[in-house]
Each structure stands twice: as C-alpha cells, then as structure tokens.
Design a protein around this motif. Structure first.
Motif, PDB file in Angstrom:
ATOM      1  N   PRO A   1       0.798  -1.240   0.000  1.00  0.00           N
ATOM      2  CA  PRO A   1       0.000   0.000   0.000  1.00  0.00           C
ATOM      3  C   PRO A   1       0.825   1.282   0.000  1.00  0.00           C
ATOM      4  O   PRO A   1       0.359   2.312  -0.494  1.00  0.00           O
ATOM      5  N   ARG A   2       2.021   1.237   0.542  1.00  0.00           N
ATOM      6  CA  ARG A   2       2.835   2.460   0.584  1.00  0.00           C
ATOM      7  C   ARG A   2       3.910   2.478  -0.497  1.00  0.00           C
ATOM      8  O   ARG A   2       4.041   3.452  -1.234  1.00  0.00           O
ATOM      9  N   SER A   3       4.661   1.417  -0.609  1.00  0.00           N
ATOM     10  CA  SER A   3       5.765   1.393  -1.573  1.00  0.00           C
ATOM     11  C   SER A   3       5.329   1.035  -2.989  1.00  0.00           C
ATOM     12  O   SER A   3       6.030   1.337  -3.961  1.00  0.00           O
ATOM     13  N   GLY A   4       4.174   0.389  -3.099  1.00  0.00           N
ATOM     14  CA  GLY A   4       3.724  -0.072  -4.404  1.00  0.00           C
ATOM     15  C   GLY A   4       4.463  -1.300  -4.902  1.00  0.00           C
ATOM     16  O   GLY A   4       4.245  -1.749  -6.025  1.00  0.00           O
ATOM     17  N   LYS A   5       5.326  -1.872  -4.067  1.00  0.00           N
ATOM     18  CA  LYS A   5       6.100  -3.038  -4.467  1.00  0.00           C
ATOM     19  C   LYS A   5       5.175  -4.213  -4.749  1.00  0.00           C
ATOM     20  O   LYS A   5       4.236  -4.482  -4.003  1.00  0.00           O
ATOM     21  N   PHE A   6       5.473  -4.909  -5.825  1.00  0.00           N
ATOM     22  CA  PHE A   6       4.645  -6.052  -6.226  1.00  0.00           C
ATOM     23  C   PHE A   6       5.546  -7.131  -6.802  1.00  0.00           C
ATOM     24  O   PHE A   6       6.391  -6.853  -7.658  1.00  0.00           O
ATOM     25  N   ARG A   7       5.368  -8.364  -6.326  1.00  0.00           N
ATOM     26  CA  ARG A   7       6.190  -9.466  -6.818  1.00  0.00           C
ATOM     27  C   ARG A   7       5.346 -10.715  -6.986  1.00  0.00           C
ATOM     28  O   ARG A   7       4.510 -11.031  -6.143  1.00  0.00           O
ATOM     29  N   ILE A   8       5.579 -11.412  -8.080  1.00  0.00           N
ATOM     30  CA  ILE A   8       4.954 -12.710  -8.328  1.00  0.00           C
ATOM     31  C   ILE A   8       6.008 -13.769  -8.078  1.00  0.00           C
ATOM     32  O   ILE A   8       7.039 -13.808  -8.755  1.00  0.00           O
ATOM     33  N   ASP A   9       5.764 -14.629  -7.116  1.00  0.00           N
ATOM     34  CA  ASP A   9       6.749 -15.638  -6.755  1.00  0.00           C
ATOM     35  C   ASP A   9       6.563 -16.954  -7.492  1.00  0.00           C
ATOM     36  O   ASP A   9       7.539 -17.655  -7.776  1.00  0.00           O
ATOM     37  N   ILE A  10       5.310 -17.292  -7.778  1.00  0.00           N
ATOM     38  CA  ILE A  10       4.988 -18.597  -8.355  1.00  0.00           C
ATOM     39  C   ILE A  10       3.955 -18.418  -9.462  1.00  0.00           C
ATOM     40  O   ILE A  10       2.977 -17.673  -9.281  1.00  0.00           O
TER      41      ILE A  10
ATOM     42  N   ASP B   1      16.387 -13.038  -7.845  1.00  0.00           N
ATOM     43  CA  ASP B   1      17.374 -13.823  -7.108  1.00  0.00           C
ATOM     44  C   ASP B   1      17.221 -15.327  -7.329  1.00  0.00           C
ATOM     45  O   ASP B   1      17.665 -16.133  -6.528  1.00  0.00           O
ATOM     46  N   ARG B   2      16.576 -15.704  -8.429  1.00  0.00           N
ATOM     47  CA  ARG B   2      16.340 -17.099  -8.783  1.00  0.00           C
ATOM     48  C   ARG B   2      15.340 -17.812  -7.871  1.00  0.00           C
ATOM     49  O   ARG B   2      15.180 -19.024  -7.972  1.00  0.00           O
ATOM     50  N   SER B   3      14.667 -17.086  -7.023  1.00  0.00           N
ATOM     51  CA  SER B   3      13.736 -17.731  -6.087  1.00  0.00           C
ATOM     52  C   SER B   3      12.364 -17.959  -6.686  1.00  0.00           C
ATOM     53  O   SER B   3      11.526 -18.645  -6.090  1.00  0.00           O
ATOM     54  N   GLY B   4      12.087 -17.392  -7.867  1.00  0.00           N
ATOM     55  CA  GLY B   4      10.786 -17.588  -8.493  1.00  0.00           C
ATOM     56  C   GLY B   4      10.605 -19.026  -8.968  1.00  0.00           C
ATOM     57  O   GLY B   4      11.576 -19.747  -9.196  1.00  0.00           O
TER      58      GLY B   4
END
Length: 285
Positions: free
Chosen positions: A91-100, A146-149
């Motif tokens: 909500p604040r940083s807008g950071k969004f990541r798809i892990d899987i 970081d190859r974690s996806g």
C-alpha cells in the motif's frame, strides 16, 4: 521455535484454478502459506471459484482472489497480472512481486486428422500455448531477481505418446514443454521453470473424453507401475472399473503434490525439466 510455513508471504498465480488439478494445486500451495490468484474463464465457474477462494481463506488464513480471464484472448493474461497487482501491491511502496506461476489452464478436443479444422486448431493453440506465453510476458517485470521464483507448466503425456485424435492437443503440449526449456534459460536469474506431465486424471476433462479414447488408453494404463488399482485404498468405483480401464486414474492431489514440490525452495537446483507426474505411464527423461 516457530511454525513457519515454507511458502509464507509468497504470491502464486494459478490459471485454470477453479476446479480439478488447478484447485488441488491452489489448496496445496495455500496450505503452505502462499496467497493465491485463481484464474478462471467462464461465468459458470464464478461461483465455484468464489467458494474455493472462501475455503482457502478460512482454512489456511491466506489471501486469495479469483480473476475471470480468457487465456485464449490476447488481453486475458495481462488482465490476470494487472488484477493481481491491484490486489497485492504494497500500500505504501507499491512493491509487487509474483513468486509462483502455475500454467494449468488448457482446453482439449480429440478429433481424427480428417476432422481437424482451422478454428479448432486456433482455439487449442490460443489457450494452451499463446496464453501461457502472454502471461509470462506480462509477469516477467514482477518476477524475483534472485532465482527464487518458480514457474511450473502443466503439460501432458500426450506431448510424446502420440494418442489417436490428438493431432492438435498433443502438439500444444509439446510446444508448452519446448517453451518451458527456453524460459528456463532466458529467465535463469529470475526463476526456475519446469513442467509436469500428467496422464489420465479423475477430472471433468478426462471424464469428458470418449469411451473409444479411454479404451485406446487402456494398454498404456495397464503397464504404468503406479496405476494398478488398490482394493481397500482406491475408491470402489475405480476398483470396479479397473478391468475395463486397465487400472485407476491419477488423483488431482497427486499432481498438485508434484507441482508443489517444484514450487519449493528445495527445488532450486531443478530447471528446464519435465517431471513425471503420471504414475509411470510415461517416464520422463
């Protein structure tokens, strides 16, 4: 000591996530702590998806949303990613990541060669091949660095066993496996990319195939090491049908277990592979 689930805090997108194998995958990943975005296509799947979303939230305490999107429509895959971004961005940083990402949605229609039409060809390739490619294009900017996806494509033994009537469907699954290998190289610094290859599974899709096709499958099933029916363990309906069918089908949770394994941290040294998830009907290599 704390009881931290292995996928806690991760976000998974599962296409075809409202029923069958897709729903089983969602349940497995949610049980391990992953939040889930469930893609589905038709209006008739909306209620089923809503019920599954509620189940995942209540049972596993994760966040889940359903997204209606046609994987055969060029705008559908991006809609899934955009909806996920709107729901899961910080909500604040807008950071969004798809892990899987689990590419499970697919369509099939078995037809003899003489009856295959351009419309049928385009329909199956649009959903089964173009859809996953467009979803990956939309998702790449949001994958880990970081190859974690983890990306898993759901292929089929049909990609390599040459079943009658599968000129088109078998070809789409071979294409999916080829893309899997290419993405494993292109996205190596972002994620692992692997495929699983189910055979007959007790789902609506397989149950909808013709009796003729199921009899064509019988000799393959008979020689599969793990498809031998087990009296007192397997449902009675499968035990009773085994003499006719050659053995018992796979269960959706069995496929989900292999997918979940490939989504784990422990699978970080596995990429570009087609992993057997068919009871030995087709050994992978």
């Amino acid at each position: 000591m704390t009881n931290v689930r292995p996928l806690e805090g991760k976000l998974a997108i599962i296409t075809g996530g409202s029923r069958g194998i897709g729903a089983a995958i969602a349940r497995n990943l949610a049980s391990k702590g992953a939040s889930c975005v469930l893609g589905y296509t038709s209006d008739k799947s909306a209620q089923t998806t809503d019920q599954l979303v509620s189940e995942l939230k209540e049972t596993h305490g994760i966040t889940a949303v359903g997204v209606q999107a046609d994987m055969g429509n060029p705008n559908g895959p991006a809609h899934i990613v955009n909806t996920a971004k709107s729901q899961f961005s910080h909500p604040r940083s807008g950071k969004f990541r798809i892990d899987i990402i689990v590419h499970n949605a697919a369509v099939s229609q078995n037809l003899p060669l003489e009856e295959v039409t351009i419309e049928n060809f385009n329909w199956q390739y649009s959903v089964n091949v173009l859809g996953p490619m467009l979803l990956m294009q939309a998702a790449v900017p949001h994958l880990p660095t970081d190859r974690s996806g983890r990306v898993v494509t759901v292929s089929s033994v049909s990609s390599s066993l040459g079943f009658k009537g599968q000129t088109v469907y078998g070809g789409t699954k071979a294409a999916v496996e080829s893309m899997t290998r290419t993405w494993a190289r292109e996205l190596a610094e972002r994620c692992t990319v692997n495929a699983v290859n189910p055979g007959p599974v007790a789902t609506d899709m397989y149950n909808g195939t013709s009796t003729e096709f199921q009899q064509h499958m019988r000799p393959f099933i008979r020689t599969a090491p793990l498809m031998k029916e087990r009296e007192g363990i397997d449902p009675e309906e499968f035990v009773q049908a085994a003499p006719r069918d050659g053995g018992r089908p796979g269960y959706d949770h069995e496929i989900a277990g292999v997918v979940a394994m490939l989504c784990s941290e422990d699978a970080g040294w596995c990429t570009g592979s087609v992993v057997c998830s068919n009871g030995g009907l087709k050994f992978s290599y």
